[in-house]
Write a protein that holds these residues in place. Sequence first.
Motif, short mmCIF file in Angstrom:
data_model
loop_
_atom_site.label_atom_id
_atom_site.label_comp_id
_atom_site.label_asym_id
_atom_site.label_seq_id
_atom_site.Cartn_x
_atom_site.Cartn_y
_atom_site.Cartn_z
N PRO A 299 0.82 -1.21 0.00
CA PRO A 299 0.00 0.00 0.00
C PRO A 299 0.85 1.27 0.00
N GLU A 300 0.32 2.30 -0.66
CA GLU A 300 1.08 3.54 -0.81
C GLU A 300 1.38 4.18 0.55
N ALA A 301 0.52 3.99 1.55
CA ALA A 301 0.72 4.64 2.85
C ALA A 301 1.78 3.95 3.70
N CYS A 302 2.23 2.79 3.26
CA CYS A 302 3.19 2.02 4.06
C CYS A 302 4.59 2.60 3.91
N GLN A 303 5.32 2.63 5.03
CA GLN A 303 6.71 3.06 5.04
C GLN A 303 7.54 2.05 5.80
N CYS A 304 8.83 2.03 5.48
CA CYS A 304 9.73 1.13 6.19
C CYS A 304 9.90 1.60 7.63
N GLU A 305 9.75 0.70 8.56
CA GLU A 305 9.86 1.05 9.97
C GLU A 305 11.28 1.38 10.39
N HIS A 306 12.27 0.93 9.59
CA HIS A 306 13.67 1.04 10.01
C HIS A 306 14.39 2.22 9.37
N CYS A 307 14.03 2.55 8.14
CA CYS A 307 14.74 3.66 7.48
C CYS A 307 13.79 4.70 6.90
N GLY A 308 12.49 4.45 6.95
CA GLY A 308 11.54 5.43 6.45
C GLY A 308 11.34 5.43 4.95
N ALA A 309 11.77 4.39 4.24
CA ALA A 309 11.63 4.34 2.79
C ALA A 309 10.16 4.30 2.39
N PRO A 310 9.79 4.98 1.31
CA PRO A 310 8.38 4.95 0.86
C PRO A 310 8.01 3.61 0.25
N GLY B 220 4.44 -13.63 -0.38
CA GLY B 220 3.53 -14.12 -1.42
C GLY B 220 2.13 -13.57 -1.29
N ARG B 221 1.15 -14.49 -1.51
CA ARG B 221 -0.24 -14.06 -1.54
C ARG B 221 -0.76 -13.61 -0.17
N LEU B 222 -0.11 -14.02 0.89
CA LEU B 222 -0.55 -13.59 2.22
C LEU B 222 -0.47 -12.07 2.36
N ALA B 223 0.56 -11.49 1.75
CA ALA B 223 0.73 -10.03 1.66
C ALA B 223 0.60 -9.34 3.01
N SER B 224 1.25 -9.88 4.04
CA SER B 224 1.25 -9.24 5.35
C SER B 224 2.63 -8.75 5.75
N GLN B 225 3.67 -9.13 4.98
CA GLN B 225 5.03 -8.79 5.34
C GLN B 225 5.75 -8.15 4.15
N TYR B 226 6.55 -7.16 4.42
CA TYR B 226 7.32 -6.52 3.35
C TYR B 226 8.80 -6.60 3.69
N ARG B 227 9.61 -6.43 2.64
CA ARG B 227 11.05 -6.27 2.80
C ARG B 227 11.47 -5.00 2.09
N HIS C 166 17.02 -3.57 3.50
CA HIS C 166 16.86 -5.03 3.54
C HIS C 166 16.19 -5.52 4.84
N ALA C 167 15.48 -4.63 5.56
CA ALA C 167 14.81 -5.02 6.81
C ALA C 167 13.41 -5.52 6.51
N LEU C 168 12.90 -6.36 7.43
CA LEU C 168 11.54 -6.88 7.34
C LEU C 168 10.60 -6.05 8.21
N GLY C 169 9.32 -6.03 7.82
CA GLY C 169 8.32 -5.33 8.61
C GLY C 169 6.93 -5.80 8.26
N GLN C 170 5.96 -5.41 9.08
CA GLN C 170 4.57 -5.79 8.86
C GLN C 170 3.87 -4.70 8.05
N ILE C 171 3.12 -5.13 7.03
CA ILE C 171 2.42 -4.16 6.19
C ILE C 171 1.28 -3.51 6.98
N ALA C 172 0.47 -4.29 7.66
CA ALA C 172 -0.62 -3.77 8.47
C ALA C 172 -0.52 -4.43 9.84
N PRO C 173 0.37 -3.96 10.69
CA PRO C 173 0.60 -4.64 11.97
C PRO C 173 -0.65 -4.60 12.85
N THR C 174 -0.99 -5.73 13.37
CA THR C 174 -2.13 -5.84 14.30
C THR C 174 -1.59 -6.29 15.65
#
Length: 496
Positions: free
Chosen positions: A104-115, A124-131, A136-144
């Motif tokens: 999603p466009e509103a998502c930003q990297c939690e570690h460096c602030g990248a758009p 994959g299709r679960l689409a809950s995690q981004y890199r 190269h850090a991992l984060g949650q797209i919509a953390p609950t």
Amino acid sequence: MTTSLPRLARWICRQLTYNMFASLMVILNEILSGQRSEYPFKAEKPSENFRVFRVDLEPPLTEEPALDRSPARNSDYRRLLAEYAQAHGKALTPVRSRKGVRVPEACQCEHCGAPAAYLYVNDGRLASQYRCKICHALGQIAPTRRKSEAKYWCPSCSRALYVWKQSETETIYKCGNDQCRHYLDRLARLTPEEREARKRNIYDPNYKLRYQFREFHLKPEDLACRRPQGGSNVDLSRIHNSPRTLSLVLSCFVNVGLSSRQTRNLLAGFFDIHISHQTVINYVNAAAELLAPWVDKHMPVPEAMAAADETYIQVNGQWNYTWLVVEEKRRAICGYNLSQTRGTQPAVATLYNAFGPPDATTPTHTFVRDGCPSYDNAVHAYNNAALEAGREATNKAITSITVIGLENRDEVSARYRAFKQLIERLNRTYKFHTRPRAGFKSFDGACALTTLFVAFYNHLRPHSAIGNEVPVPLPELAGVKLYQEQWKRLLALAAA
């Protein structure tokens, strides 16, 4: 050192014969009794932070604090892009999605602030995690985050408190955060010797370091002070003797402080009134049951300062306790209780009896007491009840002042020593009236005498500190000089 004492005893036995050991025991007994002063003991240095009972007065948080739980940004994507371009001679291109799954466009990297342009879906299709393509850090797209089920949170670190101990009257919550400011401050106070002791036993309970909160579950019956409830079958309005005889019994038994047999003998020798000592006891118990509700109703509420203490009484060969609260201005008893222990419940009941149920409008009282730890718990429970009644956290219902020992070793003891002496003087007066009994045979007997003592002390006994007036004067007793007449009118007021 304590664990090596049996080894030392065995070594001594191996070195001495039985007769030599018996002679040594005589010398040791003389040392213990103080007859020999030429044998000094090894100095025992007390631990500076050894655990003494104390309550953390700062209340916990009752609502989950809004915390920023996102990881701290340790880098900036702009700087990382510049470093990449300098190292590779070209700019890092954004992510090009091939399967149409985009962050999603509103998502930003939690570690460096990248758009979102530099983030790609990593699961994959679960689409809950981004890199992040930049750091190269991992984060949650919509953390609950699951809503916390905790009831209280630490006021120092905002972490949830967990249930540590439970009983019928209280639940103790504790903060388990090793980085809590409250914990770290107390940990830093430990001496090197105490730190070494904790290394040997990490669960050593001798040092209270973590924040704790006590929640009390006191029912209305737990807040009731003990009163005469022996179920006396004596109806004072239908006794065979005259009201004057009854009043004389109370005057001898309470005012003069005689036992039941001494009262029987005095009435026979001075007034030619012949009754048994059991009749004296029956009259006393019946009068106490009649007067108890009236005495509670007419006890004054302290205006500002009050002092409290608990003193020993003996019932059936066992130590029991009488709790007394005296107010400073009129020297009147404003609360009393009896109990078989020095626990929290009788201390809380005594405070309720003296100051009344806490609410948001009553003035703040200053409460001077000794070092009995039950008072800490009781004041804490009373102030918590005031908070629940709508009182502001900064406006405590009771401010507790602790005065310990006979010497003024700090400014607080020097300032409030007079109040400590006031309650100790009341204890001596109370002991004068209980000592002739040489212990009570029943707990109800102790309650009866204490109730009559409070009635006598507040309404009949002149006090030199207030100009030889009674602490709580009654218009119905004005001008009545004889004690037996005063008791007669007091019983009439209670029976009305």
